[in-house]
Design an enzyme around this catalytic site. Structure first.
Site, short mmCIF file in Angstrom:
data_model
loop_
_atom_site.label_atom_id
_atom_site.label_comp_id
_atom_site.label_asym_id
_atom_site.label_seq_id
_atom_site.Cartn_x
_atom_site.Cartn_y
_atom_site.Cartn_z
N ASP A 151 69.85 28.56 81.02
CA ASP A 151 69.51 29.96 80.76
C ASP A 151 70.68 30.59 80.02
O ASP A 151 71.78 30.74 80.57
CB ASP A 151 69.26 30.68 82.09
CG ASP A 151 68.82 32.13 81.89
OD1 ASP A 151 68.90 32.62 80.74
OD2 ASP A 151 68.42 32.77 82.87
N TYR A 164 66.32 44.31 69.49
CA TYR A 164 66.04 43.20 68.57
C TYR A 164 66.67 43.47 67.20
O TYR A 164 67.40 42.64 66.67
CB TYR A 164 64.52 43.01 68.43
CG TYR A 164 64.14 41.72 67.74
CD1 TYR A 164 64.32 40.49 68.38
CD2 TYR A 164 63.63 41.70 66.44
CE1 TYR A 164 63.98 39.30 67.76
CE2 TYR A 164 63.28 40.51 65.82
CZ TYR A 164 63.46 39.31 66.48
OH TYR A 164 63.14 38.13 65.86
N THR A 212 54.05 32.27 66.60
CA THR A 212 54.64 31.71 67.83
C THR A 212 54.25 32.63 68.98
O THR A 212 53.73 33.73 68.76
CB THR A 212 56.18 31.67 67.76
OG1 THR A 212 56.67 33.02 67.76
CG2 THR A 212 56.70 30.95 66.53
P1 NAP Z 1 59.36 31.77 71.18
O1 NAP Z 1 58.15 30.98 70.85
O2 NAP Z 1 59.27 32.83 72.20
O3 NAP Z 1 60.55 30.75 71.58
C1 NAP Z 1 61.78 31.24 72.00
C2 NAP Z 1 62.60 30.10 72.57
O4 NAP Z 1 63.82 30.65 73.08
C3 NAP Z 1 61.90 29.40 73.70
O5 NAP Z 1 62.12 28.01 73.66
C4 NAP Z 1 62.55 30.02 74.92
O6 NAP Z 1 62.50 29.11 76.00
C5 NAP Z 1 63.98 30.25 74.43
N1 NAP Z 1 64.65 31.26 75.23
C6 NAP Z 1 64.27 32.54 75.43
N2 NAP Z 1 65.08 33.14 76.31
C7 NAP Z 1 66.01 32.20 76.69
C8 NAP Z 1 67.08 32.20 77.60
N3 NAP Z 1 67.39 33.26 78.34
N4 NAP Z 1 67.81 31.06 77.73
C9 NAP Z 1 67.50 29.96 77.02
N5 NAP Z 1 66.49 29.90 76.14
C10 NAP Z 1 65.74 31.00 75.99
O7 NAP Z 1 59.93 32.48 69.88
P2 NAP Z 1 60.06 32.05 68.34
O8 NAP Z 1 59.19 32.97 67.60
O9 NAP Z 1 59.92 30.59 68.16
O10 NAP Z 1 61.56 32.53 68.08
C11 NAP Z 1 62.63 31.65 67.75
C12 NAP Z 1 63.69 32.45 67.00
O11 NAP Z 1 63.13 32.91 65.77
C13 NAP Z 1 64.16 33.69 67.76
O12 NAP Z 1 65.54 33.86 67.60
C14 NAP Z 1 63.41 34.82 67.07
O13 NAP Z 1 64.09 36.05 67.17
C15 NAP Z 1 63.37 34.30 65.65
N6 NAP Z 1 62.31 34.93 64.85
C16 NAP Z 1 60.99 34.79 65.17
C17 NAP Z 1 60.04 35.41 64.37
C18 NAP Z 1 58.55 35.30 64.66
O14 NAP Z 1 57.77 36.03 64.01
N7 NAP Z 1 58.11 34.43 65.55
C19 NAP Z 1 60.43 36.17 63.27
C20 NAP Z 1 61.78 36.29 62.99
C21 NAP Z 1 62.71 35.65 63.77
P3 NAP Z 1 62.37 29.50 77.54
O15 NAP Z 1 61.51 30.73 77.64
O16 NAP Z 1 61.79 28.29 78.15
O17 NAP Z 1 63.79 29.72 77.97
#
Ligand code: NAP
Length: 256
Positions: A60, A155, A190
């Site tokens: 975490d 964010y 996602t």
């Molecule tokens: P996601 O599907 O929610 O995945 C987030 C990942 O981060 C999960 O594996 C989650 O695993 C992990 N995580 C969250 N809180 C955590 C914690 N406290 N400790 C350890 N791991 C943690 O999100 P995603 O969209 O793939 O996002 C990935 C990255 O891309 C992020 O930095 C996000 O800000 C960035 N991003 C996403 C988008 C979009 O539209 N999706 C756009 C711009 C940027 P657990 O919950 O199992 O810990």
């Protein structure tokens, strides 16, 4: 391909999972971390089936001791981390509020995962990268590191901070064979974005489908693989002249 050691945080699903799979397919030994053990196990299974090597560490990142524990475990198992992908993040839709009503605890957790953990991991891996004379730091920020998202103060501010961290890292170690770059994804399909889509639909009275169509010039959300392609490129030797940049992968949504 080389079998360099890469750490991908937040690799259990979404963009992180796509990056881990792509790095493993490119021959890297990939350490994958997140809180949800089952998602990491499934990923390790998929990497193994494709002939790749991976190691799962449940952690975490709100816990400020987690980065040191992860880095130490990787060192003992495989050796020093050569490619760091700071991907784990907390999105705006977990607790969307206007600033005047903002949840202080949510602000702190967002900064712990989106900024403090990347800072600590970067600091920890840099010593070994400097010794090796080679390293890649890839920070998965967001276009919200450049433009704000409504009701997403933590964010927006944390992703802006991540770009600052990326730039100062590049400035300090750019002459030592190490690069630090940020990838700024746009709207990507996602779990994190599913929640934002629902919030925006509720807020605006549009359907999720209508919002999805306006997500990019492509008329759709991006696929996590489309973001992963940039991270894999930045992790390679051929990207050695790209440093301190914040590269949008957004289907033409953000022009900054
Ligand atoms: P996601 O599907 O929610 O995945 C987030 C990942 O981060 C999960 O594996 C989650 O695993 C992990 N995580 C969250 N809180 C955590 C914690 N406290 N400790 C350890 N791991 C943690 O999100 P995603 O969209 O793939 O996002 C990935 C990255 O891309 C992020 O930095 C996000 O800000 C960035 N991003 C996403 C988008 C979009 O539209 N999706 C756009 C711009 C940027 P657990 O919950 O199992 O810990």
């Amino acid at each position: 391909m080389d079998n360099r050691i890469a750490l991908v945080t937040g690799a259990g699903r979404g963009i992180g999972r796509a990056i881990a799979l792509s790095l493993a397919a490119a021959g890297r030994r990939v350490v994958v971390t997140a809180r949800t053990k089952e998602q990491l196990e499934s990923l390790v299974g998929s990497i193994g089936e494709a002939g790749g090597q991976s190691l799962a560490i449940v952690a975490d990142l709100v816990d400020q001791n987690a980065p040191a524990q992860i880095v130490e475990r990787v060192k003992k198992t495989w050796g020093p981390i050569e490619i760091l992908v700071n991907n784990a993040g907390i999105g705006s839709s977990e607790s969307p509020q206007q600033l005047v009503d903002y949840d202080d605890d949510f602000w702190d957790r967002s900064f712990a995962v989106n900024v403090n953990a990347p800072y600590r991991l970067t600091k920890l891996v840099l010593a070994d990268m400097l010794q090796a004379g080679w390293g890649r730091i890839i920070n998965i920020a967001s276009i919200n590191g450049k433009v704000p998202v409504l009701h997403g103060a933590a964010y927006t501010a944390s992703k802006h901070a991540m770009l600052g961290l990326t730039k100062v890292t590049a400035l300090e170690v750019g002459d030592k064979g190490i690069t630090a770059n940020a990838v700024c994804p746009g709207v990507t399909a996602t779990l994190m974005n599913d929640k934002r889509l629902q919030y925006d639909a509720q807020r605006t009275g549009n359907t999720p489908e209508q919002i999805e169509e306006s997500a990019s010039l492509l008329g759709r959300r991006l696929d996590p693989d489309e973001v992963a392609a940039m991270a894999v490129f930045l992790a390679g030797d051929s990207a050695g002249a790209i440093n301190g940049q914040a590269l949008n992968v957004c289907g033409g949504r953000c022009f900054n």
